[in-house]
Each structure stands twice: as structure tokens, then as C-alpha cells.
Design an enzyme around this catalytic site. Structure first.
Site, PDB file in Angstrom:
ATOM      1  N   GLY A 130       0.876  -1.381  -0.036  1.00  0.00           N
ATOM      2  CA  GLY A 130       0.037  -0.082   0.035  1.00  0.00           C
ATOM      3  C   GLY A 130       0.836   1.181   0.155  1.00  0.00           C
ATOM      4  O   GLY A 130       0.261   2.470  -0.162  1.00  0.00           O
ATOM      5  N   GLU A 173       4.244  -6.674   1.807  1.00  0.00           N
ATOM      6  CA  GLU A 173       3.835  -6.817   0.569  1.00  0.00           C
ATOM      7  C   GLU A 173       3.838  -5.632  -0.417  1.00  0.00           C
ATOM      8  O   GLU A 173       2.636  -5.272  -0.880  1.00  0.00           O
ATOM      9  CB  GLU A 173       2.413  -7.511   0.558  1.00  0.00           C
ATOM     10  CG  GLU A 173       2.194  -8.848   1.565  1.00  0.00           C
ATOM     11  CD  GLU A 173       0.743  -9.051   1.719  1.00  0.00           C
ATOM     12  OE1 GLU A 173      -0.132  -8.427   1.623  1.00  0.00           O
ATOM     13  OE2 GLU A 173       0.605 -10.154   2.530  1.00  0.00           O
ATOM     14  N   ARG A 197      -5.707   3.188 -15.640  1.00  0.00           N
ATOM     15  CA  ARG A 197      -5.754   3.780 -14.360  1.00  0.00           C
ATOM     16  C   ARG A 197      -6.429   5.192 -14.376  1.00  0.00           C
ATOM     17  O   ARG A 197      -7.252   5.368 -13.710  1.00  0.00           O
ATOM     18  CB  ARG A 197      -4.175   3.921 -13.580  1.00  0.00           C
ATOM     19  CG  ARG A 197      -3.521   2.930 -13.532  1.00  0.00           C
ATOM     20  CD  ARG A 197      -2.275   3.057 -12.650  1.00  0.00           C
ATOM     21  NE  ARG A 197      -2.580   3.568 -11.231  1.00  0.00           N
ATOM     22  CZ  ARG A 197      -2.744   4.947 -11.048  1.00  0.00           C
ATOM     23  NH1 ARG A 197      -2.180   5.955 -11.969  1.00  0.00           N
ATOM     24  NH2 ARG A 197      -2.986   5.500  -9.826  1.00  0.00           N
ATOM     25  N   CYS A 255     -12.823   3.769 -28.466  1.00  0.00           N
ATOM     26  CA  CYS A 255     -14.160   4.445 -28.547  1.00  0.00           C
ATOM     27  C   CYS A 255     -15.065   4.385 -27.056  1.00  0.00           C
ATOM     28  O   CYS A 255     -15.815   3.606 -26.874  1.00  0.00           O
ATOM     29  CB  CYS A 255     -14.760   3.886 -29.468  1.00  0.00           C
ATOM     30  SG  CYS A 255     -14.132   3.484 -31.115  1.00  0.00           S
ATOM     31  N   GLU A 256     -14.535   5.368 -26.278  1.00  0.00           N
ATOM     32  CA  GLU A 256     -14.989   5.515 -25.033  1.00  0.00           C
ATOM     33  C   GLU A 256     -14.615   6.636 -24.414  1.00  0.00           C
ATOM     34  O   GLU A 256     -13.521   7.376 -24.617  1.00  0.00           O
ATOM     35  CB  GLU A 256     -14.476   4.466 -23.858  1.00  0.00           C
ATOM     36  CG  GLU A 256     -14.629   3.069 -24.106  1.00  0.00           C
ATOM     37  CD  GLU A 256     -15.946   2.452 -23.496  1.00  0.00           C
ATOM     38  OE1 GLU A 256     -16.615   3.034 -22.719  1.00  0.00           O
ATOM     39  OE2 GLU A 256     -16.264   1.263 -24.087  1.00  0.00           O
ATOM     40  N   TYR A 261       0.311  -1.633 -11.991  1.00  0.00           N
ATOM     41  CA  TYR A 261      -1.130  -1.463 -12.432  1.00  0.00           C
ATOM     42  C   TYR A 261      -1.143  -0.971 -13.801  1.00  0.00           C
ATOM     43  O   TYR A 261      -2.118  -0.301 -14.207  1.00  0.00           O
ATOM     44  CB  TYR A 261      -1.998  -0.890 -11.330  1.00  0.00           C
ATOM     45  CG  TYR A 261      -1.841  -1.769 -10.243  1.00  0.00           C
ATOM     46  CD1 TYR A 261      -2.237  -2.884  -9.893  1.00  0.00           C
ATOM     47  CD2 TYR A 261      -1.399  -1.028  -9.073  1.00  0.00           C
ATOM     48  CE1 TYR A 261      -1.968  -3.527  -8.397  1.00  0.00           C
ATOM     49  CE2 TYR A 261      -0.906  -1.583  -7.898  1.00  0.00           C
ATOM     50  CZ  TYR A 261      -1.361  -2.770  -7.523  1.00  0.00           C
ATOM     51  OH  TYR A 261      -1.020  -3.458  -6.421  1.00  0.00           O
TER      52      TYR A 261
HETATM   53  C1  LIG Z   1      -2.714  -5.403  -4.171  1.00  0.00           C
HETATM   54  C2  LIG Z   1      -2.361  -6.054  -2.815  1.00  0.00           C
HETATM   55  C3  LIG Z   1      -1.013  -5.760  -2.231  1.00  0.00           C
HETATM   56  C4  LIG Z   1      -0.067  -4.773  -2.873  1.00  0.00           C
HETATM   57  O1  LIG Z   1      -0.578  -3.384  -2.939  1.00  0.00           O
HETATM   58  P1  LIG Z   1       0.183  -1.975  -3.484  1.00  0.00           P
HETATM   59  O2  LIG Z   1      -0.611  -0.778  -3.179  1.00  0.00           O
HETATM   60  O3  LIG Z   1       0.574  -2.379  -4.831  1.00  0.00           O
HETATM   61  O4  LIG Z   1       1.520  -2.142  -2.721  1.00  0.00           O
HETATM   62  C5  LIG Z   1      -0.457  -6.054  -1.208  1.00  0.00           C
HETATM   63  N1  LIG Z   1      -1.171  -7.087  -0.514  1.00  0.00           N
HETATM   64  C6  LIG Z   1      -2.389  -7.397  -0.899  1.00  0.00           C
HETATM   65  C7  LIG Z   1      -3.310  -8.521  -0.051  1.00  0.00           C
HETATM   66  C8  LIG Z   1      -3.126  -6.877  -2.138  1.00  0.00           C
HETATM   67  O5  LIG Z   1      -4.225  -7.160  -2.520  1.00  0.00           O
END
Ligand SMILES: *Cc1c(COP(=O)(O)O)cnc(C)c1O
Length: 428
Positions: free
Chosen positions: A239, A286, A325, A355-356, A384
């Protein structure tokens, strides 16, 4: 710090002139910097050095084989959300035993595959999913490692489509129910091994505070579960946000000095380490976007311009099928001409060929007055970006290139029209 900058009047990635890549490969093409990814992964490592921290790169942010291979060679594990992503990780040389598996709707074949590959842990999102994994593990005669994703009711202050930690989201188990869910696993699901606890409150967070709030809320539960179930890890999810508006300047240290409020790997680590260290268990991180987002640009060519009554449009050869995005969650990307301009700015919409009406990359944007034929770079396109691409409007998937110093290689050939339709067939 990323590796995109103007040198001698032309935008470069590391030491490679982006104009050379556009000329050789054509557009649209995603160009990744190996240095940016490696440096940021190394920074995560060193910033978290005070903890028993492990990085599980979130594959969905960018799942190209070469990128996964780069992460694996630098010792990263992987956070996956499908059997397909697990297959990709293994195919790219990653270690399945370093994979955590998230996602709200894991299917039986996916669960079986993950158990066969001996993944590190399933991060489960509901009681019914736990029951299903317990049943399948029983049939296979194995114990499945599990953790449950907790929804801690923390507002991540991010776009509504990428906030995941409030009680209106489909993700995780409510914090008020987590103790009873763990008690149920322990009492009724003999084929599960309770291994950890997980949170992930959203994506593109630009402040540290929601992370610390969520972790602080979780600490008493983590401590209790260490004592009760001997859990061996706490995953704090991903995140961490990146700089979209200001991206080019943020390639320089001066920008960071002038923007102390912007989250950094270091400020994140400094705030969280004191909270997490006393737990004395493994901490999983993560990150997805933060490792690859600023590490790529999408090169695109200006095709036409149109001066309407109310607006000027610059039409480009990249559309929402290449990078969704802006259309999906109002994502902002800086757009710069590869050949440097000076003093000829206009205000325009940068729009794609799809075409959007939602197919725009920028609206009412002050931008160099680029002419048809000129190549533009859409920055911060690494996360992404390609991983969400489609062939909508029968547009073959774009190419991908990895730059390393003054060299570059194609890491995905541009899809051909034949490849685009190869799995289609007429009915018998
Ligand atoms: C998408 C996701 C992430 C990564 O999120 P980022 O914002 O790209 O760092 C980590 N853990 C889980 C469970 C996710 O679904």
C-alpha cells in the site's frame, strides 16, 4: 528515487535515450528501469533491517517474467492472488515456498495447486474459504498453512476503489470477529495450521498515519495469538504510495527535501519498526506499487491534434486498454515529450484511440505543444499498467522493455494480430 531524466534535450531511462527505444520497438511500449527496482527493493531491505522482515512482492502490480525474475534473484518472496500468478512466479524462477496467497475467491483447483507447490501461507478472507481449504487439505492428506486477513476499520485516505480496510469492503474478516474465527479454526479445522495474521488496508497511501493506526489496533490481537496459537508471522500488507504528480522532479534528491510530508520507505520503516520489533516474530511486507510504479514509463506517439470549440485534444496511440488507471480510478500520470520542449505550453486533453469517453490519459493538462509524430512518455506507469492491459478495440498488447545502464532488452514482444485471435474458433 527513479531513473527518468532529461539529458542533452532528450528524456532518458538510466543511460538510454527513450527516443532510441521508441524508434526501434515502436509505440506504445512500457520501459522499465532495472536500477530503480533493484535500488528500491534494496532500500526496503536495509530500512527494515531492525526486524525479521521479509518482502513478498505483490505480483499483480507488474507480473512480467523478467521483473519477477529480477525480484527473485534479489531474494524477494511473492504475494499472489491467483493460481495463474503462482504459475508465473514458478515459471520466472521464483520460490513457491516464499509465496503468500491472498484473494477472496480462491477456487478448488487453485487451492490444490498451491498446496502441491507448498506455498508459505494462504491469507484467507472468509470462514467459508477456511472451511474449503481445510476440506481440500484433508483430502490431500496435508496440513494447510493459513493466516486470516483482518479488516481493521482504518480509513486509508485513498481512492474509494483502492481502499480495502473499512467495513464496506469485500476484503478480510472484521476485526471484531477475528478472535472467534481463530477459535473456530483451532476447534473445528484439523487440517489447517494457524501460521500468522494479515492486514492490507489499501493502496497508494501517501501518509504513514493510517499504517501506524492499523498496526497499533492489531498489536493486542497479534500478541494474544502468539501466546495462544504460536503464530510465526504478522503481515502488514502493501500500500505504500508513490509520487505521480511531481514524478519527474522526484527523480532528484532536492524534490524529497522540499516534500517532507510524502511517504518514503524510510519514514514508513521508522514509524513501524518500534511498534513491530517488540513482537519478536517475522514481519511480512507486501509492496507492489512502491517497487515498480515509478520504475517505468509508457512511450506513446502523438497521432493527431484537434482544436475543438471548448478544448484542444492531442490524440495518442496509447489507450485505456494499455493503461486503464486514469479511466478506472482517476489515476494521474505526468506526460512529457521525449524530445525536450521549452516555452510552448498549451492546455489540452491527452486522449487515446478507444471508442469510450473515459479513454483519456490527462484532462485540462498544461503540457508542451507536441506535434503529430512526436513521442511522449507517460510516467509512473510501472504499477497496475501493463498488468491491467487488455486487447479492447482489438488492439494487440503493447511491448515491454527493461533498461539496465546503457543497455536495453525486450522483455515482452509486441503481440501480433494472429496471437491476439489465436484461441478463437468457429463453432463445430
Ligand atoms: C494489491 C495488494 C498488495 C499490494 O498493494 P500495493 O498498493 O501495490 O503495494 C499487497 N497485499 C495485498 C493483499 C494486495 O491485495
Amino acid at each position: 528515487m527513479h531513473s527518468f531524466a532529461y539529458k542533452n534535450g532528450s528524456l532518458h531511462c538510466e543511460n538510454v535515450n527513450l527516443a532510441d527505444i521508441a524508434a526501434a520497438v515502436g509505440t506504445p511500449v512500457f520501459v522499465y528501469s532495472r536500477k530503480t527496482i533493484s535500488d528500491d527493493l534494496a532500500e526496503f531491505r536495509s530500512s527494515m533491517a531492525g526486524l525479521d522482515a521479509h518482502i513478498a512482492y505483490a505480483v499483480k502490480a507488474c507480473s512480467n517474467k523478467a521483473i519477477l525474475n529480477l525480484m527473485a534473484r534479489q531474494g524477494a518472496g511473492f504475494d499472489i492472488v491467483s493460481g495463474g500468478e503462482l504459475w508465473r512466479v514458478i515459471n520466472a524462477g521464483g520460490d513457491p515456498t516464499q509465496c503468500t496467497y491472498a484473494g477472496v475467491a480462491k477456487t478448488e483447483p487453485e487451492i490444490r495447486y498451491a498446496l502441491e507447490q507448498k506455498i508459505y501461507c494462504f491469507n484467507c478472507e472468509s470462514e467459508n474459504e477456511l472451511r474449503e481449504i481445510n476440506r481440500i487439505a484433508g483430502e490431500m492428506g496435508v496440513k494447510a498453512p493459513v493466516a486470516v486477513r483482518v479488516n481493521p476499520h482504518v480509513d486509508a485516505h485513498t481512492h474509494k476503489y483502492i481502499t480495502t480496510g473499512t467495513n464496506e469492503n469485500k476484503f478480510g474478516v472484521d476485526i471484531t470477529r477475528i478472535e472467534s474465527v481463530y477459535a473456530t479454526i483451532a476447534a473445528e479445522m484439523p487440517n489447517l495450521h494457524i501460521k500468522g495474521l494479515q492486514i492490507h488496508i489499501g493502496s497508494q497511501l501517501t501518509e504513514v498515519q493510517p499504517f501506524t493506526t492499523a498496526v497499533e489496533k492489531m498489536l493486542p490481537i497479534v500478541k494474544k495469538f502468539i501466546a495462544m496459537y504460536g503464530i510465526e508471522f504478522f503481515s502488514i500488507g502493501g500500500g505504500i504510495g508513490i509520487v505521480y504528480d511531481g514524478c519527474l522532479e522526484s527523480g532528484k534528491p532536492e524534490w524529497w527535501a522540499a516534500h517532507p510530508e510524502q511517504i518514503t520507505i524510510k519514514s514508513y520503516a521508522d514509524a513501524l519498526i518500534p511498534l513491530l520489533k517488540p513482537l519478536g516474530i517475522k514481519i511480512l511486507l507486501e509492496p507492489g506499487r512502491r517497487l515498480v510504479g515509478n520504475a517505468a514509463a509508457l512511450l506513446t506517439t502523438c497521432i493527431y491534434e484537434k482544436k475543438g470549440e471548448a478544448k484542444t485534444f492531442k490524440m495518442i496511440d496509447a489507450g485505456m486498454n494499455d493503461i486503464i488507471r486514469p479511466a478506472l480510478y482517476e489515476g494521474y500520470h505526468e506526460i512529457w515529450p521525449v524530445k525536450e520542449h521549452c516555452g510552448d505550453e498549451i492546455v489540452a486533453d491527452i486522449v487515446g484511440p478507444i471508442c469510450e469517453s473515459g479513454d483519456f490519459q490527462a484532462q485540462n493538462r498544461r503540457i508542451a505543444d507536441v506535434k503529430p509524430g512526436e513521442v511522449l512518455a507517460e510516467l509512473s506507469a510501472g504499477a497496475y499498467g501493463f498488468s491491467m492491459a487488455s486487447t479492447y478495440n482489438s488492439r494487440p498488447l503493447a511491448a515491454e522493455v527493461l533498461v539496465d545502464g546503457d543497455k536495453w532488452s525486450i522483455i515482452r514482444r509486441r503481440q501480433t494480430l494472429e496471437q491476439m485471435v489465436q484461441d478463437e474458433c468457429l463453432p463445430e
